[in-house]
Design a protein around this motif. Structure first.
Motif, PDB file in Angstrom:
ATOM      1  N   GLY A   1      64.684 -18.734 -12.176  1.00  0.00           N
ATOM      2  CA  GLY A   1      65.885 -19.236 -12.826  1.00  0.00           C
ATOM      3  C   GLY A   1      66.835 -19.826 -11.802  1.00  0.00           C
ATOM      4  O   GLY A   1      66.591 -19.800 -10.591  1.00  0.00           O
ATOM      5  N   ILE A   2      67.931 -20.375 -12.297  1.00  0.00           N
ATOM      6  CA  ILE A   2      68.934 -20.976 -11.430  1.00  0.00           C
ATOM      7  C   ILE A   2      69.846 -19.880 -10.885  1.00  0.00           C
ATOM      8  O   ILE A   2      70.503 -19.174 -11.636  1.00  0.00           O
ATOM      9  N   HIS A   3      69.863 -19.739  -9.570  1.00  0.00           N
ATOM     10  CA  HIS A   3      70.715 -18.768  -8.885  1.00  0.00           C
ATOM     11  C   HIS A   3      71.907 -19.540  -8.313  1.00  0.00           C
ATOM     12  O   HIS A   3      71.748 -20.356  -7.409  1.00  0.00           O
ATOM     13  N   ARG A   4      73.080 -19.279  -8.842  1.00  0.00           N
ATOM     14  CA  ARG A   4      74.284 -20.014  -8.440  1.00  0.00           C
ATOM     15  C   ARG A   4      75.274 -19.057  -7.777  1.00  0.00           C
ATOM     16  O   ARG A   4      75.545 -17.969  -8.294  1.00  0.00           O
ATOM     17  N   GLU A   5      75.799 -19.485  -6.649  1.00  0.00           N
ATOM     18  CA  GLU A   5      76.828 -18.728  -5.934  1.00  0.00           C
ATOM     19  C   GLU A   5      78.096 -19.588  -5.923  1.00  0.00           C
ATOM     20  O   GLU A   5      78.146 -20.652  -5.290  1.00  0.00           O
ATOM     21  N   ASN A   6      79.126 -19.144  -6.647  1.00  0.00           N
ATOM     22  CA  ASN A   6      80.382 -19.872  -6.659  1.00  0.00           C
ATOM     23  C   ASN A   6      81.086 -19.729  -5.314  1.00  0.00           C
ATOM     24  O   ASN A   6      80.985 -18.684  -4.650  1.00  0.00           O
ATOM     25  N   ASP A   7      81.809 -20.771  -4.903  1.00  0.00           N
ATOM     26  CA  ASP A   7      82.543 -20.756  -3.627  1.00  0.00           C
ATOM     27  C   ASP A   7      81.629 -20.381  -2.464  1.00  0.00           C
ATOM     28  O   ASP A   7      82.032 -19.679  -1.532  1.00  0.00           O
ATOM     29  N   ALA A   8      80.395 -20.859  -2.505  1.00  0.00           N
ATOM     30  CA  ALA A   8      79.406 -20.459  -1.496  1.00  0.00           C
ATOM     31  C   ALA A   8      79.572 -21.208  -0.184  1.00  0.00           C
ATOM     32  O   ALA A   8      79.337 -20.649   0.892  1.00  0.00           O
ATOM     33  N   MET A   9      79.938 -22.479  -0.242  1.00  0.00           N
ATOM     34  CA  MET A   9      80.027 -23.311   0.955  1.00  0.00           C
ATOM     35  C   MET A   9      81.498 -23.545   1.280  1.00  0.00           C
ATOM     36  O   MET A   9      82.297 -23.837   0.389  1.00  0.00           O
ATOM     37  N   GLU A  10      81.848 -23.443   2.571  1.00  0.00           N
ATOM     38  CA  GLU A  10      83.264 -23.548   2.936  1.00  0.00           C
ATOM     39  C   GLU A  10      83.436 -24.271   4.257  1.00  0.00           C
ATOM     40  O   GLU A  10      82.706 -24.038   5.215  1.00  0.00           O
ATOM     41  N   ILE A  11      84.446 -25.163   4.288  1.00  0.00           N
ATOM     42  CA  ILE A  11      84.886 -25.798   5.519  1.00  0.00           C
ATOM     43  C   ILE A  11      86.401 -25.999   5.403  1.00  0.00           C
ATOM     44  O   ILE A  11      86.893 -26.513   4.392  1.00  0.00           O
ATOM     45  N   GLY A  12      87.132 -25.546   6.392  1.00  0.00           N
ATOM     46  CA  GLY A  12      88.568 -25.732   6.395  1.00  0.00           C
ATOM     47  C   GLY A  12      89.280 -25.185   5.179  1.00  0.00           C
ATOM     48  O   GLY A  12      90.292 -25.749   4.737  1.00  0.00           O
ATOM     49  N   GLY A  13      88.767 -24.091   4.616  1.00  0.00           N
ATOM     50  CA  GLY A  13      89.383 -23.488   3.441  1.00  0.00           C
ATOM     51  C   GLY A  13      88.988 -24.120   2.120  1.00  0.00           C
ATOM     52  O   GLY A  13      89.388 -23.641   1.055  1.00  0.00           O
ATOM     53  N   VAL A  14      88.199 -25.195   2.158  1.00  0.00           N
ATOM     54  CA  VAL A  14      87.714 -25.856   0.940  1.00  0.00           C
ATOM     55  C   VAL A  14      86.333 -25.308   0.603  1.00  0.00           C
ATOM     56  O   VAL A  14      85.466 -25.228   1.484  1.00  0.00           O
ATOM     57  N   LYS A  15      86.122 -24.939  -0.653  1.00  0.00           N
ATOM     58  CA  LYS A  15      84.886 -24.280  -1.049  1.00  0.00           C
ATOM     59  C   LYS A  15      84.186 -25.039  -2.170  1.00  0.00           C
ATOM     60  O   LYS A  15      84.801 -25.804  -2.908  1.00  0.00           O
TER      61      LYS A  15
END
Length: 289
Positions: free
Chosen positions: A113-127
């Motif tokens: 199934g689709i495994h989704r992680e919210n706010d998973a990637m971050e640079i400079g406080g932007v996710k």
């Protein structure tokens, strides 16, 4: 200065249980950047891991003439990968506007199934979110598995009787749900539509058919066949209850797209035929990608 970060194509990245693959990350800025160093953090979705110690993070640019490994730090307890990159964004250099390629492995016992992680990637406080599709190798191409509740569910309904005479095509009044994808969130979505109604199709020769579908921005969902009947004429000419289900998938994109759901009805028959709907319910389930 404001960063944007998003998962690149293919999206979502698919991988079989126990298998490895690579997903990509795109980073951009509203102003040119030349040589600024920034940390990028990625939290892997549940059921996945970074294939340490052999996994790689690579920066690729200039039609792959630049393809270099970056040093990274992996925290297996928190499923968190961190790496530092020297940014070249819209600065006119050969290194500008590349992308990051990151190895990922699905656990052997991970649920398909689709495994989704919210706010998973971050640079400079932007996710931004990260989605990985763990594919059952025995699963057919015309199928999907979603392991979480819908991100949003929409409803529309009406009790009034609607009727139309003869052959033609119409939109059912009121059976409209405004939807969009893309834009600032750069998201995509899987939409699952369910439409139920009491329906009637009549003709003097008992030979007429009502076709019905839920269109998304004018696009037909799946399954699409050559004979999508909702109901047919019968000699007793009684109203009867019917239900149709459809699915459509939109990949993530930066352009804002109107994919408003509308119920489209068409009817075929001789003079004197008619079709109708009443006591209808339209339900749209949205699963963001």
């Amino acid at each position: 200065m404001a960063f944007t970060i998003r998962q690149g194509h293919p999206f979502p990245r698919d991988v079989v249980p126990g298998g490895t693959a690579s997903f990509t990350i795109d980073v951009d800025s509203d102003v040119p950047i030349s040589g600024q160093q920034e940390w990028i953090a990625v939290r892997f979705p549940e059921g996945t891991t970074f294939p340490d110690p052999d996994g790689e993070v690579r920066y690729i640019a200039n039609n792959e003439t630049i393809n270099e490994a970056l040093s990274s730090r992996w925290d297996p307890v928190n499923r968190l990968l961190r790496f530092r990159s020297t940014l070249h964004l819209n600065d006119g250099s050969p290194r500008q506007n590349g992308f990051y390629s990151i190895n990922i492995q699905a656990l052997v016992d991970a649920e398909p199934g689709i495994h989704r992680e919210n706010d998973a990637m971050e640079i400079g406080g932007v996710k931004a979110a990260l989605s990985i599709d763990i594919v059952d190798p025995n699963q057919g191409p015309n199928s999907a598995v979603v392991r979480r509740p819908a991100d949003r569910t929409y409803w529309a309904w009406g009790a009034a009787r609607w009727e139309a005479a003869g052959a033609g095509a119409w939109s059912l009044p009121g059976a409209v749900i405004p939807l969009t994808i893309g834009g600032a969130s750069a998201n995509g979505a899987i939409f699952a539509a369910t439409f139920s109604a009491e329906a009637l199709s009549t003709a003097p020769d008992n030979n007429s058919v009502m076709w019905l579908d839920v269109l998304f921005g004018g696009l037909a969902p799946q399954p699409v066949g050559g004979n999508q009947r909702f109901t047919s004429a019968a000699k007793d000419r009684e109203w009867s209850s019917h239900t149709v289900q459809r699915v459509i998938k939109f990949l993530p994109q930066s352009n804002l797209q109107d994919v408003t759901a509308k119920v489209h009805v068409s009817h075929g028959g001789i003079d004197g035929s008619k079709c109708g709907l009443q006591n209808w319910v339209l339900k749209i389930e949205r699963y963001n990608l």
